[in-house]
Design a protein around this motif. Structure first.
Motif, short mmCIF file in Angstrom:
data_model
loop_
_atom_site.label_atom_id
_atom_site.label_comp_id
_atom_site.label_asym_id
_atom_site.label_seq_id
_atom_site.Cartn_x
_atom_site.Cartn_y
_atom_site.Cartn_z
N ALA A 119 0.84 -1.19 0.00
CA ALA A 119 0.00 0.00 0.00
C ALA A 119 0.88 1.25 0.00
CB ALA A 119 -0.92 0.00 1.22
N GLY A 120 0.54 2.21 -0.84
CA GLY A 120 1.28 3.47 -0.91
C GLY A 120 2.59 3.41 -1.67
N GLU A 121 2.95 2.24 -2.20
CA GLU A 121 4.23 2.07 -2.90
C GLU A 121 4.05 2.31 -4.39
OE1 GLU A 121 7.73 -1.37 -3.26
OE2 GLU A 121 5.66 -1.97 -2.86
N GLN A 139 -0.97 10.65 -5.16
CA GLN A 139 -0.61 9.46 -4.39
C GLN A 139 -0.37 9.82 -2.93
OE1 GLN A 139 3.20 7.63 -5.28
NE2 GLN A 139 2.42 5.61 -4.72
N ALA A 140 0.35 10.92 -2.71
CA ALA A 140 0.63 11.34 -1.34
C ALA A 140 -0.65 11.74 -0.61
CB ALA A 140 1.62 12.52 -1.35
N GLU A 141 -1.57 12.38 -1.33
CA GLU A 141 -2.81 12.84 -0.71
C GLU A 141 -3.78 11.69 -0.43
OE1 GLU A 141 -4.49 15.85 -3.17
OE2 GLU A 141 -2.84 17.28 -2.85
N LEU A 142 -3.84 10.72 -1.35
CA LEU A 142 -4.84 9.66 -1.27
C LEU A 142 -4.30 8.36 -0.70
CD1 LEU A 142 -6.52 10.26 -4.77
CD2 LEU A 142 -7.22 11.19 -2.54
N GLY A 143 -2.97 8.23 -0.62
CA GLY A 143 -2.36 7.03 -0.05
C GLY A 143 -2.48 5.79 -0.91
N MET A 144 -2.65 5.95 -2.21
CA MET A 144 -2.83 4.78 -3.08
C MET A 144 -1.48 4.26 -3.56
SD MET A 144 -4.21 6.72 -6.50
CE MET A 144 -3.25 8.05 -7.24
N ALA A 145 -1.48 2.99 -3.97
CA ALA A 145 -0.31 2.39 -4.61
C ALA A 145 -0.38 2.65 -6.12
CB ALA A 145 -0.26 0.89 -4.33
N ILE A 146 0.77 2.70 -6.78
CA ILE A 146 0.81 2.96 -8.22
C ILE A 146 1.71 1.94 -8.90
CG2 ILE A 146 1.57 4.57 -10.03
CD1 ILE A 146 0.78 6.87 -8.28
N ILE A 147 1.25 1.39 -10.01
CA ILE A 147 2.11 0.66 -10.94
C ILE A 147 2.32 1.57 -12.13
CG2 ILE A 147 2.32 -1.32 -12.49
CD1 ILE A 147 0.72 -2.96 -10.54
N LEU A 148 3.55 2.01 -12.34
CA LEU A 148 3.89 2.96 -13.40
C LEU A 148 4.58 2.21 -14.52
CD1 LEU A 148 4.02 5.87 -14.41
CD2 LEU A 148 6.11 6.19 -13.07
N ARG A 172 10.80 8.35 -9.17
CA ARG A 172 9.36 8.31 -8.88
C ARG A 172 8.90 6.95 -8.39
NH1 ARG A 172 7.26 13.03 -10.83
NH2 ARG A 172 8.60 14.14 -12.32
N ALA A 173 9.69 5.91 -8.64
CA ALA A 173 9.32 4.56 -8.23
C ALA A 173 10.15 4.13 -7.02
CB ALA A 173 9.53 3.58 -9.38
N ASN A 174 9.51 3.40 -6.11
CA ASN A 174 10.24 2.81 -4.99
C ASN A 174 11.03 1.59 -5.44
OD1 ASN A 174 7.26 3.66 -3.70
ND2 ASN A 174 9.04 4.47 -2.63
N ARG A 175 10.39 0.78 -6.27
CA ARG A 175 11.04 -0.40 -6.84
C ARG A 175 10.80 -0.43 -8.34
NH1 ARG A 175 9.01 -5.51 -5.09
NH2 ARG A 175 7.04 -4.46 -4.62
N VAL A 176 11.68 -1.14 -9.06
CA VAL A 176 11.56 -1.23 -10.51
C VAL A 176 11.66 -2.69 -10.93
CG1 VAL A 176 12.56 -0.58 -12.73
CG2 VAL A 176 12.56 1.07 -10.84
N ALA A 177 10.73 -3.10 -11.78
CA ALA A 177 10.78 -4.42 -12.42
C ALA A 177 11.11 -4.23 -13.89
CB ALA A 177 9.45 -5.15 -12.26
#
Length: 349
Positions: free
Chosen positions: A49-51, A218-227, A238-243
């Motif tokens: 969540a939030g990532e 994302q910061a306001e709503l606390g959602m997770a994002i797949i970019l 902008r990404a915490n992790r990268v695949a």
């Protein structure tokens, strides 16, 4: 040999909250006259969540198909077969009925499509695009839905939102249409937003505005994002992790700062080498990756990147490498390679 599902070091540590999203050995085969195309071939990953998880790779690597399959946007049967599990907050998306998935799309998962014009009906006004979902999933009255739609357009930075509700998609600029699509995806407060090439065909200034907007929301709503992007510069910072995907498979998965600083898979290294750098002299030639991605109806035996890889050996052409975890000094990572790129600070010969 397929990739190992959910490498241990990519799971949250014991005691941490359960992941918001779990993708386990996901496979998508598209049936064509030439044969079955393995667009997604044994992908496993998790998202908290939030990532923000960035998914990168060349065109045709399977990124967009992966995003749509995670969301459950597919037609099984004569044209496509999907297997594996996708757990969204504990719910198996692929076990739901079509009606159940539609309810999920309206409440828990939103998607920003690559081309906003393909997501917008040209004969419907902007207001109707937004209010339909709000009334169906939120149970709002016509007046309340219109007020919320205006609020959403204001949230995504569209000026004169009340007037825009009465306009058609072709009356808006490309950047505004993309903002409308983002507003539609956010209408019912999703826990997960899948952004598939959200800045394609936009100029660099508008690209930054859209990416900054996603980060702020994302910061306001606390959602997770797949970019999802073919542009590494889009996910950098902008990404915490990268695949990193190649030929339907994840070939490297790591924290973003670790991956960009010291890639281990030769394909990741090649992608990073092709990115223009400000410190390079003017008119410097960019490094290109020789060859082309493989035919996914008949992929090569062994490592699918081997025909284009400068490190490939005989074992690479015979045995498909598994996605294995490696616990580093900075963060966990996993990569699928028999002869990984040596870290810059590695000693020895």
């Amino acid at each position: 040999m397929s990739q190992s599902p959910l490498p241990a070091d990519t799971r949250p540590p014991a005691g941490d909250p359960a992941p918001l999203l779990v993708v386990d050995d996901l496979r998508t085969e598209i049936h064509t006259r030439r044969g079955d195309m393995k667009a997604v071939d044994g992908v496993s990953l998790t998202l908290n969540a939030g990532e923000t998880l960035g998914i990168v790779g060349e065109s045709g690597s399977g990124k967009s198909v992966l995003g749509r399959t995670i969301m459950g946007l597919y037609t099984t049967g004569a044209t496509m077969t999907v297997s594996g599990r996708v757990l969204m907050d504990g719910t198996d998306i692929h076990a739901l009925t079509d009606a159940g998935r539609r309810e999920l799309w309206g409440s828990d998962v939103g998607m920003v499509f690559q081309d906003p014009m393909s997501a917008l009906n040209p004969v419907k006004k902007i207001g109707l695009h937004l209010t339909e979902s709000l009334r169906r999933h939120g149970g709002l009255s016509r007046a309340a839905a219109r007020a919320r739609a205006e609020e959403l357009l204001r949230l995504v930075g569209i000026p004169e939102p009340g007037r825009r509700l009465g306009q058609y998609p072709h009356e808006l600029s490309g950047g505004m249409r993309q903002r409308v699509v983002i507003a539609m995806a956010l209408a019912n407060g999703p826990k997960l937003l899948i952004a598939d090439e959200p800045t394609t065909a936009l100029d660099v200034t508008v690209q930054k505005q859209i990416l900054d907007l996603l980060g702020r929301l994302q910061a306001e709503l606390g959602m997770a994002i797949i970019l999802v992007s073919h542009n590494l510069q889009v996910v950098a910072g902008r990404a915490n992790r990268v695949a990193v995907m190649y030929a339907g498979r994840i070939v490297e998965l790591a924290d973003a700062d670790v991956l960009f600083a010291a890639p281990r898979h030769p394909y990741t290294e090649a992608l990073l080498s092709a990115v223009p750098r400000l410190h390079h002299p003017p008119h410097s030639r960019l490094e290109a990756i020789d060859g082309s991605p493989p035919d996914m109806v008949a992929p090569p035996r062994g490592c699918r990147f081997a025909p284009r890889c400068r490190y490939a050996g005989d074992d690479c052409r015979q045995v498909s490498p598994r996605l294995l975890s490696e616990a580093g000094a900075d963060a966990a990572r996993a990569f699928a390679c028999h002869h990984p790129v040596r870290p810059v600070n590695a000693g020895g010969s």
